[in-house]
Design a protein around this motif. Structure first.
Motif, PDB file in Angstrom:
ATOM      1  N   TYR A 303      86.711  78.918  37.450  1.00 21.14           N
ATOM      2  CA  TYR A 303      86.722  79.440  36.238  1.00 21.14           C
ATOM      3  C   TYR A 303      87.888  79.046  36.475  1.00 21.14           C
ATOM      4  N   ARG A 304      89.177  79.882  35.615  1.00 16.49           N
ATOM      5  CA  ARG A 304      90.017  79.329  35.673  1.00 16.49           C
ATOM      6  C   ARG A 304      90.970  81.081  35.682  1.00 16.49           C
ATOM      7  N   LYS A 305      91.831  81.484  36.531  1.00 13.99           N
ATOM      8  CA  LYS A 305      92.711  82.474  37.014  1.00 13.99           C
ATOM      9  C   LYS A 305      93.584  82.265  35.594  1.00 13.99           C
ATOM     10  N   GLN A 306      93.905  83.657  34.880  1.00 15.69           N
ATOM     11  CA  GLN A 306      95.164  83.211  34.067  1.00 15.69           C
ATOM     12  C   GLN A 306      96.143  82.848  33.989  1.00 15.69           C
ATOM     13  N   LYS A 307      95.886  82.078  32.708  1.00 16.18           N
ATOM     14  CA  LYS A 307      97.583  81.339  33.295  1.00 16.18           C
ATOM     15  C   LYS A 307      98.364  82.384  31.988  1.00 16.18           C
ATOM     16  N   LYS A 308      99.529  81.934  32.916  1.00 12.94           N
ATOM     17  CA  LYS A 308     100.437  82.929  31.866  1.00 12.94           C
ATOM     18  C   LYS A 308     102.008  82.482  31.187  1.00 12.94           C
ATOM     19  N   ILE A 309     101.329  81.017  30.763  1.00 18.92           N
ATOM     20  CA  ILE A 309     101.838  80.472  29.096  1.00 18.92           C
ATOM     21  C   ILE A 309     100.602  79.947  28.958  1.00 18.92           C
ATOM     22  N   TRP A 310     100.119  79.817  27.594  1.00 19.78           N
ATOM     23  CA  TRP A 310      99.013  78.857  26.843  1.00 19.78           C
ATOM     24  C   TRP A 310      99.557  78.001  25.761  1.00 19.78           C
ATOM     25  N   GLY A 319      90.968  77.766  24.862  1.00 18.52           N
ATOM     26  CA  GLY A 319      89.314  78.404  25.119  1.00 18.52           C
ATOM     27  C   GLY A 319      89.821  78.031  26.662  1.00 18.52           C
ATOM     28  N   ASP A 320      88.422  77.522  27.452  1.00 21.07           N
ATOM     29  CA  ASP A 320      88.385  76.982  28.685  1.00 21.07           C
ATOM     30  C   ASP A 320      89.690  76.323  28.989  1.00 21.07           C
ATOM     31  N   SER A 321      90.389  75.670  28.850  1.00 20.82           N
ATOM     32  CA  SER A 321      91.800  74.964  28.964  1.00 20.82           C
ATOM     33  C   SER A 321      92.603  75.694  29.756  1.00 20.82           C
ATOM     34  N   CYS A 322      92.555  77.352  29.023  1.00 22.17           N
ATOM     35  CA  CYS A 322      93.909  78.198  29.248  1.00 22.17           C
ATOM     36  C   CYS A 322      92.616  79.890  30.122  1.00 22.17           C
ATOM     37  N   HIS A 323      91.479  79.597  29.867  1.00 22.05           N
ATOM     38  CA  HIS A 323      91.103  81.283  30.605  1.00 22.05           C
ATOM     39  C   HIS A 323      89.260  80.835  31.300  1.00 22.05           C
ATOM     40  N   ALA A 324      89.264  80.037  31.424  1.00 19.68           N
ATOM     41  CA  ALA A 324      87.577  79.390  31.834  1.00 19.68           C
ATOM     42  C   ALA A 324      86.856  80.540  32.616  1.00 19.68           C
ATOM     43  N   THR A 325      85.715  80.561  31.883  1.00 21.60           N
ATOM     44  CA  THR A 325      84.397  82.480  32.985  1.00 21.60           C
ATOM     45  C   THR A 325      83.921  81.459  33.493  1.00 21.60           C
ATOM     46  N   LEU A 326      83.179  81.723  34.551  1.00 20.35           N
ATOM     47  CA  LEU A 326      82.414  82.572  34.845  1.00 20.35           C
ATOM     48  C   LEU A 326      81.147  83.021  34.260  1.00 20.35           C
ATOM     49  N   PRO A 327      79.893  82.901  34.077  1.00 22.29           N
ATOM     50  CA  PRO A 327      79.003  82.745  32.542  1.00 22.29           C
ATOM     51  C   PRO A 327      78.022  83.914  32.952  1.00 22.29           C
ATOM     52  N   TYR A 328      78.497  85.297  33.681  1.00 21.91           N
ATOM     53  CA  TYR A 328      78.290  86.326  34.032  1.00 21.91           C
ATOM     54  C   TYR A 328      77.537  87.046  33.139  1.00 21.91           C
ATOM     55  N   VAL A 329      79.169  86.801  32.095  1.00 23.25           N
ATOM     56  CA  VAL A 329      79.285  87.912  30.823  1.00 23.25           C
ATOM     57  C   VAL A 329      78.404  87.302  29.681  1.00 23.25           C
ATOM     58  N   GLN A 331      80.015  84.672  28.107  1.00 25.81           N
ATOM     59  CA  GLN A 331      81.040  85.170  26.804  1.00 25.81           C
ATOM     60  C   GLN A 331      82.231  83.668  26.598  1.00 25.81           C
ATOM     61  N   GLY A 332      82.419  82.593  27.485  1.00 25.96           N
ATOM     62  CA  GLY A 332      82.600  81.228  27.672  1.00 25.96           C
ATOM     63  C   GLY A 332      82.883  80.799  26.057  1.00 25.96           C
ATOM     64  N   ALA A 333      81.910  79.946  25.198  1.00 30.07           N
ATOM     65  CA  ALA A 333      81.614  80.097  24.449  1.00 30.07           C
ATOM     66  C   ALA A 333      82.214  80.310  23.391  1.00 30.07           C
ATOM     67  N   ASN A 334      82.092  82.357  23.143  1.00 29.12           N
ATOM     68  CA  ASN A 334      81.866  82.849  22.206  1.00 29.12           C
ATOM     69  C   ASN A 334      83.606  83.469  22.171  1.00 29.12           C
ATOM     70  N   GLN A 335      84.641  83.173  23.414  1.00 34.26           N
ATOM     71  CA  GLN A 335      86.029  83.701  23.371  1.00 34.26           C
ATOM     72  C   GLN A 335      87.071  82.714  22.914  1.00 34.26           C
ATOM     73  N   ALA A 336      86.105  81.491  23.190  1.00 31.69           N
ATOM     74  CA  ALA A 336      86.534  79.772  22.569  1.00 31.69           C
ATOM     75  C   ALA A 336      86.742  80.278  20.770  1.00 31.69           C
ATOM     76  N   ILE A 337      85.753  80.248  20.940  1.00 30.04           N
ATOM     77  CA  ILE A 337      85.427  80.876  19.254  1.00 30.04           C
ATOM     78  C   ILE A 337      86.660  81.799  18.187  1.00 30.04           C
ATOM     79  N   GLU A 338      86.723  83.176  19.527  1.00 30.04           N
ATOM     80  CA  GLU A 338      87.180  83.701  18.599  1.00 30.04           C
ATOM     81  C   GLU A 338      88.364  83.283  19.050  1.00 30.04           C
TER      82      GLU A 338
END
Length: 435
Positions: A303-310, A319-329, A331-338
């Motif tokens: 996963y990615r720790k939250q970047k301070k600048i995007w 998307g994953d280049s700035c906030h990659a997440t683990l699959p348990y929620v 939301q990975g692809a869904n947050q990239a769409i948002e």
């Protein structure tokens, strides 16, 4: 406030050239959303040689992701998803503890439900409207910018220049590294995953009770060492059954780069070791029986720790280049769409015409994008990290909490209501637009 103004010749926003690095779900959604907003000079670049319709695995396509695509006129995804109505919980032995129509309640309330989707199917839907705007076999090797343009060089020898660039090139983003946009490396979660795909599951007469009548159903439970999940994906004509199990580890598997036969032996050995931790009554053994080894993936979860600048100058991440997440929620692809929808909207809102042409206040747009998205994505990344820890913890209190959490979710209690609020009600697209 000092802003950077991007001035083009007179005409619509089409004169703004935008390069998108990465033809995954986030990058393709961004291209479609930008074109929908009038930025028609958009080009997407990917290092893959071509789009492979059978590549990739399945994911949970959440209502927020679906609503975002609907908001830009993309409805074809409805023909490729498998909506979930039920969740079926099993215990560590594989016995069914609970079956609940909790996801059908979401569908009835919001008009959208969680669904199983094959990643390649959704990519195909997103590629279709873009035509010649996608360029394959283009591996980015250099990226620089000045006050006027962004300059991209690719391994093929192609050199391009853009007014703006969006880096949608994944958790190990070259765009982020090249411009040193908080280029902290990804973090290893301390867990690995086996991930299997069974094509055409309706042709199989499963024996285990929990695997029977799986249409519109997620099967979920505690694995011997982590999480176990199984769900159908895809359209009626192209259905697959996805199953996965996680386990704690001190390092990710490293044999992926070895010769194929050697890697196969190592994968079989590691898989047998994890399967041995499950009792013989667990459905994972029957799923393994029907899965060919080449359709079983094994990888470490990062996963990615939250970047301070995007963003930096004319370049912004997504998307994953700035906030990659683990699959348990889920939301990975869904947050990239948002991300893609919000970024396209803000670039449009920060564009206006004057006597000299079209002006895009891109720095304002990028800052507003970070302000609108970073807190939400941070909460989701942290929730997924928390679930990863308690799934793999040997602490009895945490184990009890996890059982309560999952049972409360399945029964439609407080946990589900909190997830509804986070995932649906705080989605950047208002579900009431579609009621």
């Amino acid at each position: 406030v000092t802003t950077s103004l991007l001035t083009m010749s007179a005409g619509p926003a089409a004169s703004t050239s935008i390069g998108i690095i990465g033809a995954g779900i986030g990058g393709l959604t961004a291209a479609n959303a930008l074109i929908r907003r009038g930025f028609t000079n958009v080009r997407v670049y990917d290092q893959a040689s071509h789009f492979v319709a059978t590549a990739g695995a399945g994911f949970g396509f959440s209502p927020n992701g679906q609503m975002c695509l609907t908001s830009i006129g993309i409805d074809d995804y409805k023909t490729i998803i498998h909506p979930f109505h039920n969740i079926r919980r099993i215990d560590k032995k594989g016995d069914i503890e609970l079956t609940s129509a909790v996801f059908k309640q979401l569908l009835d309330k919001y008009g959208f439900s969680i669904a199983g989707c094959l990643r390649a199917d959704l990519v195909k839907v997103l590629v279709s409207p873009l035509g010649d705007n996608i360029h394959y076999s283009q591996k980015l090797i250099s990226l620089r910018q000045d006050s006027n343009k962004v300059y991209a060089s690719f391994q093929s020898g192609l050199c391009e220049e853009f007014d703006l660039v969006i880096g949608a090139d994944g958790i190990r983003s070259f765009v982020s590294e090249a411009l040193q946009i908080d280029s902290t490396p990804p973090s290893y979660s301390g867990a690995n995953i086996f991930y299997g795909v069974i094509p055409n599951p309706d042709s199989i007469d499963f024996l285990h009770p929990s695997l029977r009548h799986m249409n519109n159903t997620i099967l979920q439970g505690r694995g011997a060492p982590g999480e176990f999940i199984c769900f159908p994906c895809g359209s009626v004509e192209n259905k697959s059954l996805i199953w996965a199990m996680t386990y704690p580890s001190t390092s990710p598997p490293t044999y992926g780069g070895t010769e194929w036969e050697v890697a196969k032996v190592h994968k079989e050995r590691d898989l047998a070791e994890i399967l041995s931790l499950f009792p013989g009554t667990h459905p994972v053994h029957e799923l393994y029986h029907y899965a060919s080894l080449d359709r079983i993936l094994h990888f470490g979860m990062f996963y990615r720790k939250q970047k301070k600048i995007w963003s930096k100058g004319r370049v912004c991440l997504l998307g994953d280049s700035c906030h990659a997440t683990l699959p348990y929620v889920g939301q990975g692809a869904n947050q990239a769409i948002e991300d893609a929808i919000v970024l396209a909207d803000l670039l449009n809102q920060n564009s206006h015409c004057n006597s000299t042409g079209v002006i895009v206040n891109y720095e304002d747009a990028f800052q507003q994008y970070y302000d609108k998205r970073s807190k939400r994505t941070h909460r989701i990344v942290e929730l997924a990290n928390f679930l990863n820890k308690i799934y793999h913890s040997r602490n009895q209190v945490l184990s009890w909490f996890l059982d309560w959490f999952l049972a409360n979710l399945a029964s439609g209690g407080f946990v589900l209501k909190q997830i509804e609020k986070e995932i649906l009600e705080e989605c950047p697209v208002d579900y009431r637009e579609f009621m």
